[in-house]
Design a protein around this motif. Structure first.
Motif, mmCIF file in Angstrom:
data_model
loop_
_atom_site.group_PDB
_atom_site.id
_atom_site.type_symbol
_atom_site.label_atom_id
_atom_site.label_comp_id
_atom_site.label_asym_id
_atom_site.label_seq_id
_atom_site.Cartn_x
_atom_site.Cartn_y
_atom_site.Cartn_z
ATOM 1 N N ASP A 68 0.821 -1.208 0.000
ATOM 2 C CA ASP A 68 0.000 0.000 0.000
ATOM 3 C C ASP A 68 0.854 1.257 0.000
ATOM 4 N N VAL A 69 2.149 1.120 0.257
ATOM 5 C CA VAL A 69 3.035 2.271 0.307
ATOM 6 C C VAL A 69 3.406 2.670 -1.117
ATOM 7 N N THR A 70 3.145 3.920 -1.474
ATOM 8 C CA THR A 70 3.453 4.395 -2.819
ATOM 9 C C THR A 70 4.957 4.554 -2.993
ATOM 10 N N PRO A 71 5.549 3.906 -3.998
ATOM 11 C CA PRO A 71 6.992 4.039 -4.195
ATOM 12 C C PRO A 71 7.369 5.436 -4.677
ATOM 13 N N VAL A 72 8.584 5.835 -4.344
ATOM 14 C CA VAL A 72 9.071 7.190 -4.633
ATOM 15 C C VAL A 72 10.259 7.120 -5.583
ATOM 16 N N ALA A 73 10.225 7.949 -6.623
ATOM 17 C CA ALA A 73 11.337 8.057 -7.563
ATOM 18 C C ALA A 73 11.856 9.487 -7.578
ATOM 19 N N ILE A 74 13.180 9.617 -7.643
ATOM 20 C CA ILE A 74 13.813 10.917 -7.880
ATOM 21 C C ILE A 74 14.312 10.914 -9.317
ATOM 22 N N LEU A 75 13.916 11.908 -10.093
ATOM 23 C CA LEU A 75 14.314 12.031 -11.485
ATOM 24 C C LEU A 75 15.260 13.224 -11.614
ATOM 25 N N VAL A 76 16.526 12.929 -11.922
ATOM 26 C CA VAL A 76 17.545 13.973 -12.048
ATOM 27 C C VAL A 76 17.879 14.119 -13.530
ATOM 28 N N GLU A 77 17.325 15.132 -14.143
ATOM 29 C CA GLU A 77 17.391 15.298 -15.607
ATOM 30 C C GLU A 77 17.166 16.765 -15.934
ATOM 31 N N ALA A 123 14.558 16.953 -10.273
ATOM 32 C CA ALA A 123 15.668 17.870 -10.059
ATOM 33 C C ALA A 123 16.363 18.056 -11.405
ATOM 34 N N ASP A 124 16.816 19.275 -11.676
ATOM 35 C CA ASP A 124 17.473 19.509 -12.961
ATOM 36 C C ASP A 124 18.967 19.788 -12.817
ATOM 37 N N THR A 125 19.494 19.632 -11.595
ATOM 38 C CA THR A 125 20.933 19.765 -11.374
ATOM 39 C C THR A 125 21.415 18.636 -10.465
ATOM 40 N N MET A 126 22.720 18.407 -10.484
ATOM 41 C CA MET A 126 23.300 17.381 -9.629
ATOM 42 C C MET A 126 23.113 17.733 -8.152
ATOM 43 N N LYS A 127 23.356 18.987 -7.818
ATOM 44 C CA LYS A 127 23.244 19.425 -6.430
ATOM 45 C C LYS A 127 21.827 19.219 -5.903
ATOM 46 N N GLN A 128 20.829 19.649 -6.677
ATOM 47 C CA GLN A 128 19.447 19.490 -6.240
ATOM 48 C C GLN A 128 19.054 18.018 -6.173
ATOM 49 N N GLY A 129 19.578 17.227 -7.093
ATOM 50 C CA GLY A 129 19.284 15.801 -7.086
ATOM 51 C C GLY A 129 19.779 15.111 -5.826
ATOM 52 N N LEU A 130 20.973 15.452 -5.376
ATOM 53 C CA LEU A 130 21.516 14.865 -4.149
ATOM 54 C C LEU A 130 20.701 15.289 -2.929
ATOM 55 N N ILE A 131 20.237 16.536 -2.928
ATOM 56 C CA ILE A 131 19.388 17.013 -1.825
ATOM 57 C C ILE A 131 18.074 16.235 -1.804
ATOM 58 N N GLU A 132 17.462 16.069 -2.978
ATOM 59 C CA GLU A 132 16.208 15.324 -3.068
ATOM 60 C C GLU A 132 16.398 13.870 -2.625
ATOM 61 N N ALA A 133 17.505 13.273 -3.064
ATOM 62 C CA ALA A 133 17.770 11.876 -2.697
ATOM 63 C C ALA A 133 17.944 11.721 -1.189
ATOM 64 N N GLY A 134 18.533 12.740 -0.565
ATOM 65 C CA GLY A 134 18.752 12.682 0.877
ATOM 66 C C GLY A 134 17.488 12.921 1.681
ATOM 67 N N THR A 135 16.575 13.731 1.164
ATOM 68 C CA THR A 135 15.383 14.101 1.943
ATOM 69 C C THR A 135 14.169 13.223 1.629
ATOM 70 N N ARG A 136 14.073 12.703 0.410
ATOM 71 C CA ARG A 136 12.876 11.945 -0.001
ATOM 72 C C ARG A 136 12.987 10.447 0.277
ATOM 73 N N LYS A 137 14.208 9.959 0.533
ATOM 74 C CA LYS A 137 14.429 8.517 0.755
ATOM 75 C C LYS A 137 13.753 7.699 -0.360
ATOM 76 N N PRO A 138 14.194 7.886 -1.612
ATOM 77 C CA PRO A 138 13.513 7.269 -2.750
ATOM 78 C C PRO A 138 13.741 5.764 -2.850
ATOM 79 N N ASP A 139 12.869 5.111 -3.618
ATOM 80 C CA ASP A 139 13.035 3.693 -3.942
ATOM 81 C C ASP A 139 13.926 3.514 -5.161
ATOM 82 N N VAL A 140 14.003 4.540 -5.992
ATOM 83 C CA VAL A 140 14.882 4.498 -7.163
ATOM 84 C C VAL A 140 15.247 5.923 -7.559
ATOM 85 N N VAL A 141 16.463 6.080 -8.102
ATOM 86 C CA VAL A 141 16.896 7.346 -8.692
ATOM 87 C C VAL A 141 17.104 7.104 -10.179
ATOM 88 N N ILE A 142 16.493 7.954 -11.007
ATOM 89 C CA ILE A 142 16.692 7.895 -12.455
ATOM 90 C C ILE A 142 17.517 9.116 -12.830
#
Length: 233
Positions: free
Chosen positions: A6-15, A38-57
């Motif tokens: 029931d838990v919705t999976p989370v993706a971070i898209l860095v592109e 996220a459209d930059t590397m810096k923002q992508g790392l911040i998102e990955a750290g705060t969102r605890k994603p199931d996958v990073v694309i």
């Protein structure tokens, strides 16, 4: 649905390409993913750290850095699966990303079906644990008894050398993931052998002759051209 949870999976898209972001977001949201962009590397790392994603694309070509550096940074504190999107035709760039810790890659342009299949594969690996958690592994008509260290094809015992068995279990531990020649050599032969690509080719040929129905057209022990190999159950 992506799974029974029931838990919705989370993706971070860095592109940094808006059109690609919209394409990937739409594909994932159709499968009930929550997508953060996220459209930059810096923002992508911040998102990955705060969102605890199931996958990073991850796109490799970012305006403030290289995607390979993103992976190296991420791997110092997270084992979140990473799927690389690459418009680069140079195979060495894909190899560098995989060696840095990426789980898979897609070459642009790519289709929705392939993207979603790769995402499902990394989620299965994440949920499935390692070979230490398994007693047996099956692909095609092959059964690998990891407790007894026995391999059977059509119920007949298959003799593997120690190196062949180690190569097979390395592929099993990373099932559906692309492994580079360097990664395989480091795991199976040791770090001093990472330049000996022909060792992998020779022993993979032996495994295919013993385990595939048609070694010339394997269905499970697949070659990723100029990069490495992938075991597909």
């Amino acid at each position: 649905m992506t799974g029974s949870s029931d838990v919705t999976p989370v993706a971070i898209l860095v592109e940094d390409e808006r059109q690609i972001r919209r394409f990937v977001r739409t594909a994932l949201e159709t499968e009930n993913w929550r997508v953060f962009e996220a459209d930059t590397m810096k923002q992508g790392l911040i998102e990955a750290g705060t969102r605890k994603p199931d996958v990073v694309i991850l796109d490799l070509g970012l305006p403030d850095g290289d995607g390979v550096d993103f992976i190296r940074d991420l791997r110092t504190w997270s084992m979140t699966p990473v799927i690389v999107l690459s418009a680069r035709v140079d195979e060495t760039q894909k190899i560098a990303a995989l060696d840095a810790g990426a789980d898979d890659y897609l070459t642009k342009p790519f289709g929705v079906g392939e993207l979603l299949a790769r995402v499902r594969a990394v989620l299965r690996r994440k949920a499935g644990g390692t070979t230490a958690d398994l007693e047996a592994f099956h692909f095609g008509d092959v059964e690998v008894d990891l407790t007894k260290r026995q391999v059977r094809k059509n119920d007949a015992l298959v003799h593997l050398t120690a190196l062949e068995y180690r190569l097979l279990t390395t592929l099993i531990a990373n099932a559906e993931k692309v492994l580079t020649h360097r990664q395989i050599l480091r795991e199976v032969w040791g770090p001093s052998y990472v330049a000996h690509d022909h060792y992998v080719r020779v022993h993979m040929g032996h495994l295919r002759r013993k385990l595939e129905d048609d070694p010339a057209q394997p269905k499970h022990l697949l070659t990723e051209t100029a990069v490495g190999y992938r075991l597909v159950p």
